[in-house]
Design an enzyme around this catalytic site. Structure first.
Site, PDB file in Angstrom:
ATOM      1  N   ARG A   1       0.227  -9.128  -0.019  1.00  0.00           N
ATOM      2  CA  ARG A   1       0.060  -8.238   1.133  1.00  0.00           C
ATOM      3  C   ARG A   1      -0.882  -8.882   2.143  1.00  0.00           C
ATOM      4  O   ARG A   1      -1.998  -9.251   1.803  1.00  0.00           O
ATOM      5  CB  ARG A   1      -0.476  -6.865   0.679  1.00  0.00           C
TER       6      ARG A   1
ATOM      7  N   LYS B   1      -3.243   5.578  -4.950  1.00  0.00           N
ATOM      8  CA  LYS B   1      -2.118   6.434  -4.542  1.00  0.00           C
ATOM      9  C   LYS B   1      -0.798   5.906  -5.115  1.00  0.00           C
ATOM     10  O   LYS B   1      -0.002   6.661  -5.668  1.00  0.00           O
ATOM     11  CB  LYS B   1      -2.041   6.515  -3.004  1.00  0.00           C
TER      12      LYS B   1
ATOM     13  N   ARG C   1      -6.333  -7.254  -6.231  1.00  0.00           N
ATOM     14  CA  ARG C   1      -4.891  -7.151  -5.997  1.00  0.00           C
ATOM     15  C   ARG C   1      -4.426  -8.247  -5.052  1.00  0.00           C
ATOM     16  O   ARG C   1      -3.329  -8.780  -5.179  1.00  0.00           O
ATOM     17  CB  ARG C   1      -4.543  -5.768  -5.430  1.00  0.00           C
TER      18      ARG C   1
ATOM     19  N   ARG D   1      -9.574  -1.575   7.332  1.00  0.00           N
ATOM     20  CA  ARG D   1      -8.803  -0.439   6.790  1.00  0.00           C
ATOM     21  C   ARG D   1      -9.756   0.681   6.367  1.00  0.00           C
ATOM     22  O   ARG D   1      -9.456   1.864   6.578  1.00  0.00           O
ATOM     23  CB  ARG D   1      -7.956  -0.894   5.590  1.00  0.00           C
TER      24      ARG D   1
ATOM     25  N   ARG E   1      -1.903  10.653   7.676  1.00  0.00           N
ATOM     26  CA  ARG E   1      -3.108   9.846   7.835  1.00  0.00           C
ATOM     27  C   ARG E   1      -3.885  10.192   9.091  1.00  0.00           C
ATOM     28  O   ARG E   1      -4.909   9.559   9.374  1.00  0.00           O
ATOM     29  CB  ARG E   1      -2.694   8.382   7.947  1.00  0.00           C
TER      30      ARG E   1
END
Ligand code: AP5
Ligand code: MG
Length: 188
Positions: A134, A14, A128, A145, A89
């Site tokens: 993060r 995204k 990542r 998640r 969401r």
């Protein structure tokens, strides 16, 4: 004004594809995840609340997100279009968005639903996580998640399908090829 919902599970691209859309079409961009991370960094009240949810891989409560979105939307009155990245969401958020846009005389133009299988999502996010900083890019939180996505977020697809707004996009391959598929949908 065009209103694009850029949708997909964690790691589906995204944020990556938002950058391409901004560069080509000059649209405004609202990422609820980015806004929440900025609030966390600035240690605001909202940021402190959001941190607990984000680190558990859970959704921040709808009421907080909807208020936050309404405030952010007002920054984009002159844009040619707006990309919603990571919002809505939940179905409640989708209903709230519809009301907010109706108040501006608009509606969602299309939901671009990035489809990527779970093993690929996990591999992308772990990679990542090596550099992102993060706090939710670790295997345990990634799994949560994905569970949250499947139970609470995936039903939003049905909402836009019923509205005739759903466009499924194959989200694997090169970033350029995926962007080509997205561009075709935007220009329809
Ligand atoms: P958010 O920030 O929205 O995170 P997310 O949905 O988990 O998605 P990501 O940002 O991790 O992935 P992405 O789809 O943007 O993919 P990216 O382009 O980075 O939300 C974080 C948290 O905030 C939520 O868990 C929740 O707690 C809270 N929150 C946010 N919004 C909320 C809301 N509306 N309601 C309630 N709570 C909310 O790509 C991922 C990686 O893959 C990158 O490294 C990228 O370089 C790579 N990549 C991209 N495309 C490709 C490709 N084609 N091939 C190979 N690698 C690729
Ligand atoms: Mg993102």
């Amino acid at each position: 004004m065009k209103y694009l919902v850029l949708f997909g599970p964690p790691g589906s691209g995204k944020g990556t594809q938002s950058e391409n859309i901004i560069a080509k079409y000059g649209y405004g961009h609202i990422s609820t995840g980015d806004v929440l991370r900025a609030e966390m960094k600035n240690e605001t009240e909202l940021g402190k609340i959001a941190k607990d949810y984000i680190e558990k891989g859970q959704l921040v409560p709808d009421s907080l997100i909807i208020d936050m979105l309404a405030k952010t939307l007002d920054n984009f009155t002159d844009a040619k279009g707006i990309i919603f990245d990571g919002f809505p969401r939940t179905t409640a958020q989708a209903v709230a968005l519809k009301k907010m846009l109706a108040a501006r005389g608009g509606d969602v133009t299309v939901m671009l639903n990035l489809i990527v299988e779970e093993q690929e999502l996990i591999a992308r996010l772990l990679k990542r996580g090596e550099t992102s900083g993060r706090s939710d890019d670790n295997l345990e939180t990634i799994q949560k998640r994905l569970d949250t996505y499947n139970s609470q977020t995936a039903p939003v697809i049905d909402f836009y399908k019923a509205e005739g707004k759903l466009a499924n996009i194959k989200g694997v391959g090169t970033i350029d090829d995926i962007f080509e598929r997205i561009s075709i949908e935007i220009e329809k």
